[in-house]
Scaffold this motif. Sequence first.
Motif, PDB file in Angstrom:
ATOM      1  N   UNK A   6       0.814  -1.210   0.000  1.00 46.32           N
ATOM      2  CA  UNK A   6       0.000   0.000   0.000  1.00 46.32           C
ATOM      3  C   UNK A   6       0.852   1.267   0.000  1.00 46.32           C
ATOM      4  N   UNK A   7       1.974   1.232   0.709  1.00 48.22           N
ATOM      5  CA  UNK A   7       2.833   2.421   0.720  1.00 48.22           C
ATOM      6  C   UNK A   7       3.373   2.681  -0.691  1.00 48.22           C
ATOM      7  N   UNK A   8       3.801   1.599  -1.338  1.00 48.92           N
ATOM      8  CA  UNK A   8       4.293   1.730  -2.712  1.00 48.92           C
ATOM      9  C   UNK A   8       3.223   2.319  -3.622  1.00 48.92           C
ATOM     10  N   UNK A   9       1.979   1.866  -3.406  1.00 46.07           N
ATOM     11  CA  UNK A   9       0.859   2.359  -4.211  1.00 46.07           C
ATOM     12  C   UNK A   9       0.654   3.856  -3.978  1.00 46.07           C
ATOM     13  N   UNK A  10       0.655   4.262  -2.699  1.00 43.26           N
ATOM     14  CA  UNK A  10       0.439   5.680  -2.379  1.00 43.26           C
ATOM     15  C   UNK A  10       1.580   6.543  -2.906  1.00 43.26           C
ATOM     16  N   UNK A  11       2.794   6.005  -2.854  1.00 38.70           N
ATOM     17  CA  UNK A  11       3.944   6.798  -3.322  1.00 38.70           C
ATOM     18  C   UNK A  11       3.830   7.137  -4.810  1.00 38.70           C
ATOM     19  N   UNK A  12       3.020   6.359  -5.535  1.00 41.78           N
ATOM     20  CA  UNK A  12       2.774   6.710  -6.946  1.00 41.78           C
ATOM     21  C   UNK A  12       1.991   8.019  -7.050  1.00 41.78           C
ATOM     22  N   UNK A  13       1.337   8.398  -5.944  1.00 43.60           N
ATOM     23  CA  UNK A  13       0.579   9.663  -5.925  1.00 43.60           C
ATOM     24  C   UNK A  13       1.401  10.814  -5.350  1.00 43.60           C
ATOM     25  N   UNK A  14       2.713  10.658  -5.318  1.00 43.48           N
ATOM     26  CA  UNK A  14       3.581  11.689  -4.714  1.00 43.48           C
ATOM     27  C   UNK A  14       3.331  13.081  -5.279  1.00 43.48           C
ATOM     28  N   UNK A  15       3.102  13.158  -6.587  1.00 40.15           N
ATOM     29  CA  UNK A  15       2.889  14.482  -7.195  1.00 40.15           C
ATOM     30  C   UNK A  15       1.605  15.127  -6.667  1.00 40.15           C
ATOM     31  N   UNK A  16       0.575  14.306  -6.510  1.00 39.18           N
ATOM     32  CA  UNK A  16      -0.694  14.829  -5.992  1.00 39.18           C
ATOM     33  C   UNK A  16      -0.506  15.295  -4.544  1.00 39.18           C
ATOM     34  N   UNK A  17       0.277  14.552  -3.792  1.00 45.70           N
ATOM     35  CA  UNK A  17       0.526  14.941  -2.391  1.00 45.70           C
ATOM     36  C   UNK A  17       1.298  16.263  -2.364  1.00 45.70           C
ATOM     37  N   UNK A  18       2.314  16.382  -3.218  1.00 45.00           N
ATOM     38  CA  UNK A  18       3.087  17.633  -3.279  1.00 45.00           C
ATOM     39  C   UNK A  18       2.180  18.807  -3.662  1.00 45.00           C
ATOM     40  N   UNK A  19       1.299  18.577  -4.631  1.00 43.90           N
ATOM     41  CA  UNK A  19       0.397  19.652  -5.060  1.00 43.90           C
ATOM     42  C   UNK A  19      -0.499  20.079  -3.899  1.00 43.90           C
ATOM     43  N   UNK A  20      -0.985  19.106  -3.144  1.00 44.44           N
ATOM     44  CA  UNK A  20      -1.821  19.421  -1.979  1.00 44.44           C
ATOM     45  C   UNK A  20      -1.013  20.240  -0.965  1.00 44.44           C
ATOM     46  N   UNK A  21       0.206  19.805  -0.699  1.00 43.17           N
ATOM     47  CA  UNK A  21       1.046  20.514   0.280  1.00 43.17           C
ATOM     48  C   UNK A  21       1.297  21.959  -0.162  1.00 43.17           C
ATOM     49  N   UNK A  22       1.549  22.147  -1.435  1.00 42.97           N
ATOM     50  CA  UNK A  22       1.811  23.501  -1.944  1.00 42.97           C
ATOM     51  C   UNK A  22       0.572  24.384  -1.816  1.00 42.97           C
ATOM     52  N   UNK A  23      -0.572  23.800  -2.129  1.00 41.28           N
ATOM     53  CA  UNK A  23      -1.828  24.550  -2.041  1.00 41.28           C
ATOM     54  C   UNK A  23      -2.061  25.007  -0.587  1.00 41.28           C
ATOM     55  N   UNK A  24      -1.862  24.079   0.357  1.00 42.07           N
ATOM     56  CA  UNK A  24      -2.123  24.397   1.771  1.00 42.07           C
ATOM     57  C   UNK A  24      -1.095  25.391   2.308  1.00 42.07           C
ATOM     58  N   UNK A  25       0.164  25.247   1.918  1.00 45.04           N
ATOM     59  CA  UNK A  25       1.149  26.168   2.489  1.00 45.04           C
ATOM     60  C   UNK A  25       0.920  27.583   1.969  1.00 45.04           C
ATOM     61  N   UNK A  26       0.239  27.711   0.832  1.00 45.39           N
ATOM     62  CA  UNK A  26      -0.116  29.042   0.333  1.00 45.39           C
ATOM     63  C   UNK A  26      -1.375  29.574   1.031  1.00 45.39           C
TER      64      UNK A  26
END
Lengths: 197, 477
Positions: free
Chosen positions: A167-187
């Motif tokens: 499952x971790x490997x699967x979620x890590x495929x969504x790394x870009x989506x997680x980064x996008x979320x983090x950027x949105x929130x930090x703004x």
Amino acid sequence: MQPISSVKGKAYPLGLKNVDTDIIIPAVWLKTISRSGLGKGAFQTLRGVAGNVFDDPAYAGAPILIAGDNFGCGSSREHAAWAMADLGISAVIAPSFSDIFSGNAFKNGLLAIVLPQDAIDRLMEVAKTDDIHIDLETQTVTTPFQDRFAFEIDPFRKHCLINGVDEIGLTLKSSDAISAYENKISASQPWLSPNQA
Amino acid sequence: MMSTPQTLYQKIWNAHVVEQRDDGTCLIFIDRHLVHEVTSPQAFEGLRVAGRRVRRPDLTLAVPDHNLPTTARLDANGNDIPIADPESAQQLEALERNAPEFGIAYIDATDVKQGIVHVVGPEQGFSLPGTTIVCGDSHTACHGGLGALAFGIGTSEVEHVLATQTLQLSQSKSMEVRVEGELGPGVSAKDVVLHITGVLGASGGTGHVIEYTGSVIRALSIEGRLTISNMAIEHGARAGLVAPDDVTFAYLKGRPMAPKGDDWDAAVAYWRSLATDAGATYDKVATINAADIAPSVTWGTSPEDVLPITGVVPDPSTFADPSKQEAAKKSLEYMGLTPGTPMTDISVENIFIGSCTNSRIEDLRAAAAVLKGRKKADNIKWAIVVPGSGLVKQMAEAEGLDRIFTDAGLEWREPGCSACLGMNPDKVPAGERCASTSNRNFVGRQGPGARTHLVSPAMAAAAAVTGKLTDVRTLMD
């Protein structure tokens, strides 16, 4: 996680309601820093009572456990799932499970099958003499006596169990989506970043 | 066009969706991750084996609590006193090693900020309204008292959060537990949550996130709200929530890790928008009348086995549900109780005041108010007061509460989880009873064969004074 698609064999007819995680594995066993070897402590308090199902030779090595309502309530200790797996249990059938336990079971390829109380009552009877068969593909529990009980399972969990998905490997495929979320929130909510005490 | 009214839970959930899959499962972002020594070693080992790092060490805080002895931690020369139990020591050392290796802030056992994770998080302002908070501990629901979506996770999920700062989750159902009216004298937040658990049953909230509402909840302090949300898991809920309000903001303002200056104002404005909208509906609603809540106590081995202190030990044959009859019989056997016995006739030998449920300053004040000028009864063999954190301890000492406890014959200890689950040396001996402010009366929870009666801090203090389970109202002026 090892793929799992079916479990067939004897079943411990426990039937007990509100089996909490302190019953499954007492706190004294939680001091380990490894996942293995916890079977020795599994159901320790129940095993202290004469005539318990776990020490009954009729059920020795059973891969299935049948229990009552609210199985796995209490603490979040994944040691409960590890201990049961170490004891050789691959599936639990109960009318309901605590949310945390059912998540922990899933992460370890331990099937947590929900069936209504009347099906549980029937399986408790069958377990005294015969094997029970759980088939994840068809989502059914069957017995040699034409019993056939259908169960529900989250499609994502079913997919992960049958394919042994990391499952971790699967979620890590969504790394870009997680980064996008983090950027949105930090703004938008910069205050969410904690001040370091 | 009006947007659909939403509950507090739906708002927090929606604000944390990173991705949604076709089957409805969501990748949910986690804002705060508390780590302790018991449920993390295998997670860190998993990361190491896979060559993975911690994605957001800045959102992660590590604190040892479960295994720590509550006796002195430093000797006369200020050196660490070694931990006698080699397994406990090994687990604590693993966290002490893993935190710096993965770049995570770590609060040491001798730091005044150390305490039970669920006391430390709110106290430090690490836990905030509207955030998602997880920890490898089921009482993480506690932080819901601040209006955070907080829930316990297993070790595989701890590893998943460390590696990805997210969890794959399906949305829970929503439930409202509304407590209306005014609490009577001697009735505390603990009595409210014990009563709720008695009414809903141990699985009444399974599959749900519960929002506690109503005039009683609104009137509670943050300490009281944390106590209630803490035990959401004891009625099966995934998490508990109390909508953040001015009480919440006043509690958090100025806390070390909370937002400051303009950030604070922006945060408060956001938090105010989180309250459940008028017209939003819950999947399930339960209403509790405050007038029905007495000082409460458990008689059995499930937190749902709750009675008012004025009650008598129940007769299992009177339960409608046959499986409950069987369970009650076993419980009474384990607890050594006979049906019909008034609860106030039951003697106790041990008193535990502490745990993530009841170890905050208000809890200690409530216990001290009962113990002031009194002594523990002669039949009380062991009575300990374990503050939830070093800072709670400091505050209590500044108020002189420690002297009230020690003058009454109770022991004043160092912070930690202690006799709530007895992973450290604090255990209740087999066959003995404990009036305990903790959250679980499970078989063997406080030690093999230990018999636990869950009560509020004031009720535990009352039991210490009389040596029996006691209606605290009889000791009040």
